[in-house]
Design an enzyme around this catalytic site. Sequence first.
Site, mmCIF file in Angstrom:
data_model
loop_
_atom_site.group_PDB
_atom_site.id
_atom_site.type_symbol
_atom_site.label_atom_id
_atom_site.label_comp_id
_atom_site.label_asym_id
_atom_site.label_seq_id
_atom_site.Cartn_x
_atom_site.Cartn_y
_atom_site.Cartn_z
ATOM 1 N N ASP A 25 -30.039 2.059 25.489
ATOM 2 C CA ASP A 25 -29.848 2.274 26.620
ATOM 3 C C ASP A 25 -28.366 1.799 27.090
ATOM 4 O O ASP A 25 -28.568 0.499 27.285
ATOM 5 C CB ASP A 25 -30.923 1.973 27.792
ATOM 6 C CG ASP A 25 -30.774 2.300 29.051
ATOM 7 O OD1 ASP A 25 -29.668 2.623 29.567
ATOM 8 O OD2 ASP A 25 -31.449 1.808 29.727
ATOM 9 N N LYS A 87 -18.837 2.065 32.086
ATOM 10 C CA LYS A 87 -19.414 3.307 32.014
ATOM 11 C C LYS A 87 -19.017 4.088 32.989
ATOM 12 O O LYS A 87 -18.732 5.447 32.868
ATOM 13 C CB LYS A 87 -20.961 3.132 32.185
ATOM 14 C CG LYS A 87 -21.861 4.244 31.850
ATOM 15 C CD LYS A 87 -23.081 4.137 31.731
ATOM 16 C CE LYS A 87 -24.231 5.286 31.602
ATOM 17 N NZ LYS A 87 -25.766 5.077 31.480
ATOM 18 N N GLU A 187 -31.051 10.303 29.657
ATOM 19 C CA GLU A 187 -31.827 9.072 30.202
ATOM 20 C C GLU A 187 -33.329 9.586 30.780
ATOM 21 O O GLU A 187 -34.146 9.104 30.144
ATOM 22 C CB GLU A 187 -31.239 8.440 31.175
ATOM 23 C CG GLU A 187 -29.879 7.506 30.424
ATOM 24 C CD GLU A 187 -28.908 7.175 31.491
ATOM 25 O OE1 GLU A 187 -29.107 7.156 32.653
ATOM 26 O OE2 GLU A 187 -27.946 6.587 31.054
ATOM 27 N N ASP A 209 -35.528 8.686 39.000
ATOM 28 C CA ASP A 209 -34.610 7.643 38.594
ATOM 29 C C ASP A 209 -33.974 6.959 39.871
ATOM 30 O O ASP A 209 -32.897 7.712 40.094
ATOM 31 C CB ASP A 209 -33.695 7.959 37.388
ATOM 32 C CG ASP A 209 -32.969 6.675 37.222
ATOM 33 O OD1 ASP A 209 -33.029 5.758 37.646
ATOM 34 O OD2 ASP A 209 -32.265 6.868 35.900
HETATM 35 MG MG MG Z 1 -30.088 3.063 35.439
#
Ligand code: MG
Length: 631
Positions: A25, A87, A187, A209
């Site tokens: 991740d 990122k 994800e 999320d």
């Molecule tokens: Mg997250």
Amino acid sequence: MALLQISEPGQTDAPHQHNLAAGIDLGTTNSLVASVRSAIAETLPDQEGHHLLPSIVYYTKNSAPLVGHAAKQFANTDPLNTIASVKRIMGRGLKDVKTTGTRLPYHFVENEGQGMPMIRTVAGDKSPVQVSADILNALKKRAQDTLDGKLSGVVITVPAYFDDAQRQATKDAATLAGLNVLRLLNEPTAAAVAYGLDKGAEGVHAIYDLGGGTFDISILRLHRGVFEVMATAGDSALGGDDLDRVIAQWLMRQANIDDDAEHHQIRELLDVARTAKETLTTQETAPLNIQLDDGIQWQGELTHEQMNELIDPFIQKTRLPCRRALRDAGLTVEDISEIVMVGGTTRMPRVREKVGAFFKRPPHVDIDPDKVVAIGAAIQADILAGNKPDDDMLLLDVIPLSLGIETMGGLVEKIIPRNTTIPVARAQDFTTFKDGQTAIAIHVMQGERELVLDCRSLARFELRGIPPMVAGAARIRVTFQVDADGLLSVAATEETTGLHSEITVKPSYGLQDSDIERMLKDSLEHAQEDVATRTLREQQVEADRVINALRAALKADGHFLLKQHEFLEINAALDDLLRVKEGTDIHAIKKAIEHLEEITQSYAQRRMDSAIHRAMKGHSVDKFTEKTDYA
Ligand code: MG
Ligand code: ADP
């Protein structure tokens, strides 16, 4: 299942050997690595017992970079060489980095003409891909030390919203770190796998999320053992940070702190707010202590009731993307079987309660919402590495924005609509606009709007060497193909000649979640106006076509075939069309075209007759020549 073999080449099956595989991740704030050991997927801690690796790299002049906790401590003392949140700029252009307000405190420089941002450090200029590679390298080392062997492959997760460029950049980083990427995985899809939803009944699931700064909702469907992401939506500026802010503002009112309080005071208020918020996740009340600037200590208490009143509007805001995702998937909440919670903010009881109420069933909360994505990636990596030959799960994803090409009039023709599951290939036929046109430009676009101006340019290429034909005679088939990792290739073939040209979209770096959000929002807001513009542009293109054809004809034989007054009348109508086509009155353009077609009807007939006449004459001449040749 045969389709599983579309995963990356290079992984050979050694049936009785366990291939070491890991799930990664690669997060904005923190990264994790997990692996399946003795049939259990678990995140791997470092030697100090930390599972989370802060996604931070500290560069020094003469030694290897420090990654994670070791790097984090330099954030304050040497910020320019301590790179965090990389990122956010993966796969993005220098221009985007400068204008999108990520306000990363680094010294950005341009990479010779490539438009890729480089970060200047004492160890040299570093691209986001290189920084990510350093993070991946640290995770790889951790995994190989813990598992005591070389990794045969990894699955790396990316946000569902990542576009081609961002996915490609992530893959590049993995390659640079010497990792064999079995697959990039969305994800939310990983989270569903972590809960073993793929082992359960067929059905549709929602992955909710809510992290610190972003919200993502994904709708997944399990069908015949295949996982498919049906739709994704989100809000790239909504998360736990908003809750901290609204609680801090309430604190200011309670403690009578001025709006123009000093920076450090606001910083402290945010910290107090965050701590209180997190405390209330497990406690009945949270004590509040603030050191005011005049030296006085302010004390208070935050209750659930008070906090809920403050944060409910933000939780409420997550409903909009939820509804949009459901709508895109063509579903209602009644169709959703299971809800999976991801992200630190979903630890809050109030969030769980509200999400449960919206979807009318309690969400899954058993797995640590910080680790759930890495755990799912590890399970998927284990399967792809060939350790579970009986397991035939194939995960599908969707493309986040429609893909298409530019057509005449500055319009975009969508070839693959957004939320189409990948891998996918779609083709559409096009033709030439002008007589004798020997080249066609293919401009690959991404976005939801009707006009090229409002969409994003991905790539351009040309198909050259088309033999001259009359307008509309060539048949050019444009094929779009998106592979399992979401990468796009576009090919154009002229069908009558087999002429072929293609491009693999070496994506122009530069698009972030918020851009996608904005593009989707814009397309909804401008839907009506876009349809009107499209109709107008189409009418203008039609006018151009008629004008071009008529001008060519007049030039060729207008003077022979038309009487003076006819010639003048046609020219006047032509001028009229030229004039109205510049305006926005669709009806007027249409009428002018109709009028022109009407008054040129007999001219067209005469042209046809004369062409036939010429052809027959030519024929007899040929024959005559033939004969003389033999004579
Ligand atoms: Mg997250
Ligand atoms: P991101 O993915 O955006 O980096 P995370 O998923 O790590 O974010 O979530 C971070 C957010 O979760 C922060 O706003 C943090 O305050 C919140 N959070 C973490 N633990 C708790 C908790 N126990 N109760 C409430 N909020 C929490």
